[in-house]
Write a protein that holds these residues in place. Sequence first.
Motif, PDB file in Angstrom:
ATOM      1  N   SER A  77       3.849   1.356  -1.252  1.00 25.40           N
ATOM      2  CA  SER A  77       4.498   1.811  -2.513  1.00 25.40           C
ATOM      3  C   SER A  77       3.308   2.140  -3.611  1.00 25.40           C
ATOM      4  O   SER A  77       3.620   2.988  -4.446  1.00 25.40           O
ATOM      5  N   TRP A  78       2.170   1.713  -3.481  1.00 30.18           N
ATOM      6  CA  TRP A  78       1.068   2.256  -4.410  1.00 30.18           C
ATOM      7  C   TRP A  78       0.692   3.635  -4.316  1.00 30.18           C
ATOM      8  O   TRP A  78       0.560   4.344  -4.936  1.00 30.18           O
ATOM      9  N   GLN A  79       0.793   3.976  -2.895  1.00 28.89           N
ATOM     10  CA  GLN A  79       0.474   5.535  -2.600  1.00 28.89           C
ATOM     11  C   GLN A  79       1.787   6.351  -3.093  1.00 28.89           C
ATOM     12  O   GLN A  79       1.641   7.533  -3.590  1.00 28.89           O
ATOM     13  N   ARG A  80       2.822   5.923  -3.094  1.00 35.95           N
ATOM     14  CA  ARG A  80       4.072   6.764  -3.440  1.00 35.95           C
ATOM     15  C   ARG A  80       3.920   6.869  -5.068  1.00 35.95           C
ATOM     16  O   ARG A  80       4.104   7.839  -5.482  1.00 35.95           O
ATOM     17  N   HIS A  81       3.568   5.783  -5.594  1.00 32.66           N
ATOM     18  CA  HIS A  81       3.495   5.699  -7.223  1.00 32.66           C
ATOM     19  C   HIS A  81       2.242   6.827  -7.539  1.00 32.66           C
ATOM     20  O   HIS A  81       2.219   7.442  -8.253  1.00 32.66           O
ATOM     21  N   GLU A  82       1.167   6.664  -6.614  1.00 31.19           N
ATOM     22  CA  GLU A  82       0.213   7.383  -7.092  1.00 31.19           C
ATOM     23  C   GLU A  82       0.321   8.929  -6.843  1.00 31.19           C
ATOM     24  O   GLU A  82      -0.028   9.832  -7.846  1.00 31.19           O
ATOM     25  N   HIS A  83       1.145   9.302  -5.863  1.00 35.03           N
ATOM     26  CA  HIS A  83       1.517  10.741  -5.673  1.00 35.03           C
ATOM     27  C   HIS A  83       2.323  11.159  -6.637  1.00 35.03           C
ATOM     28  O   HIS A  83       2.432  12.389  -7.209  1.00 35.03           O
ATOM     29  N   LYS A  84       3.430  10.324  -7.073  1.00 41.18           N
ATOM     30  CA  LYS A  84       4.256  10.643  -8.131  1.00 41.18           C
ATOM     31  C   LYS A  84       3.539  10.937  -9.523  1.00 41.18           C
ATOM     32  O   LYS A  84       3.989  11.876 -10.222  1.00 41.18           O
ATOM     33  N   GLU A  85       2.419  10.093  -9.687  1.00 39.57           N
ATOM     34  CA  GLU A  85       1.763  10.282 -11.060  1.00 39.57           C
ATOM     35  C   GLU A  85       1.043  11.508 -10.677  1.00 39.57           C
ATOM     36  O   GLU A  85       0.564  12.298 -11.876  1.00 39.57           O
ATOM     37  N   LYS A  86       0.405  11.924  -9.700  1.00 37.70           N
ATOM     38  CA  LYS A  86      -0.238  13.042  -9.610  1.00 37.70           C
ATOM     39  C   LYS A  86       0.402  14.450  -9.870  1.00 37.70           C
ATOM     40  O   LYS A  86       0.242  15.415 -10.217  1.00 37.70           O
ATOM     41  N   GLN A  87       1.880  14.157  -9.211  1.00 37.99           N
ATOM     42  CA  GLN A  87       2.784  15.313  -9.369  1.00 37.99           C
ATOM     43  C   GLN A  87       3.272  15.516 -10.833  1.00 37.99           C
ATOM     44  O   GLN A  87       3.340  16.833 -11.458  1.00 37.99           O
TER      45      GLN A  87
ATOM     46  N   ASP B  62       0.764  -1.369   0.050  1.00 42.15           N
ATOM     47  CA  ASP B  62      -0.006  -0.067   0.080  1.00 42.15           C
ATOM     48  C   ASP B  62       0.960   1.358  -0.136  1.00 42.15           C
ATOM     49  O   ASP B  62       0.585   2.275  -0.687  1.00 42.15           O
TER      50      ASP B  62
END
Length: 114
Positions: free
Chosen positions: A39-49, A37
């Motif tokens: 790592s998924w949150q970090r990936h989602e935050h990176k995509e949002k940025q 979870d």
Amino acid sequence: MSEEILFSLSLAGIGISIVFGVLSLIAVVVSLIRKLDDSWQRHEHKEKQEAVNKEPSIDNLTVVLISAAVATMVAGRYHIRSVRRLLPSDSVRGPWSAQGRAVLHGSHIVSKHR
């Protein structure tokens, strides 16, 4: 009698061992899910940025024209009576005022003129 006591103690020891083993297994599974979870949150935050920093593909005029066309097709023709700025362009508005303004604008019912 002593055999019965030894049997019951060994049975209790086996039961406690099984319970602690299952609890350890559950703890390991929960920690793995938490890592996934995170790592998924970090990936989602990176995509949002990346989406925020991305250059818009259409200009504001096109967005306004498309919005007007959609509004006309969905609910009929509207006449704009006046346009005014609610906040100065250099002021910082907080989420509190933006949410209140969104609720206020959403509560207005525009009637159709025929």
